[in-house]
Design a protein around this motif. Structure first.
Motif, PDB file in Angstrom:
ATOM      1  N   SER A  92      -4.643   7.596  -1.653  1.00 44.75           N
ATOM      2  CA  SER A  92      -3.236   7.163  -1.689  1.00 44.75           C
ATOM      3  C   SER A  92      -2.826   6.556  -0.351  1.00 44.75           C
ATOM      4  N   TRP A  93      -3.231   7.196   0.731  1.00 45.30           N
ATOM      5  CA  TRP A  93      -2.915   6.672   2.069  1.00 45.30           C
ATOM      6  C   TRP A  93      -3.538   5.298   2.262  1.00 45.30           C
ATOM      7  N   HIS A  94      -4.784   5.154   1.877  1.00 47.98           N
ATOM      8  CA  HIS A  94      -5.450   3.860   2.038  1.00 47.98           C
ATOM      9  C   HIS A  94      -4.774   2.786   1.188  1.00 47.98           C
ATOM     10  N   GLY A  95      -4.429   3.150  -0.030  1.00 45.94           N
ATOM     11  CA  GLY A  95      -3.732   2.194  -0.884  1.00 45.94           C
ATOM     12  C   GLY A  95      -2.430   1.741  -0.260  1.00 45.94           C
ATOM     13  N   GLY A  96      -1.685   2.692   0.298  1.00 45.51           N
ATOM     14  CA  GLY A  96      -0.425   2.359   0.962  1.00 45.51           C
ATOM     15  C   GLY A  96      -0.640   1.451   2.160  1.00 45.51           C
ATOM     16  N   LEU A  97      -1.683   1.750   2.946  1.00 43.83           N
ATOM     17  CA  LEU A  97      -1.965   0.917   4.119  1.00 43.83           C
ATOM     18  C   LEU A  97      -2.369  -0.506   3.700  1.00 43.83           C
ATOM     19  N   PHE A  98      -3.169  -0.613   2.652  1.00 47.89           N
ATOM     20  CA  PHE A  98      -3.564  -1.941   2.182  1.00 47.89           C
ATOM     21  C   PHE A  98      -2.361  -2.729   1.670  1.00 47.89           C
TER      22      PHE A  98
END
Length: 78
Positions: A55-61
């Motif tokens: 989820s964090w990576h998706g948000g950062l992307f």
């Protein structure tokens, strides 16, 4: 007669050895099941952490895409 009396005792000894071996195998199986249970618990915790990390990576992307997209629009407008 001596032979007949020896046969049951050797059969009893064999049965005792088999029971001891089965007991040992049961103890090993129980230990392995306990290890498996602990590993499954830990895997569950790690899977939940991986979900959060995803989820964090998706948000950062998504944030990076938005920022880079806005910069591209600004540069194209100049």
């Amino acid at each position: 007669m001596n032979r007949q009396s020896a046969a049951p005792s050797s059969g009893s000894a064999a049965k005792s050895r088999q029971l001891a071996q089965l007991h040992s195998q049961l103890a090993q199986l129980s230990a392995n099941l306990s290890d498996t249970e602990n590993l499954l618990r830990m895997t569950s915790v790690q899977a939940e952490a991986m979900r959060g990390l995803g989820s964090w990576h998706g948000g950062l992307f998504m944030a990076a895409s938005k920022v880079l997209g806005e910069e591209s629009v600004r540069e194209a407008g100049r």
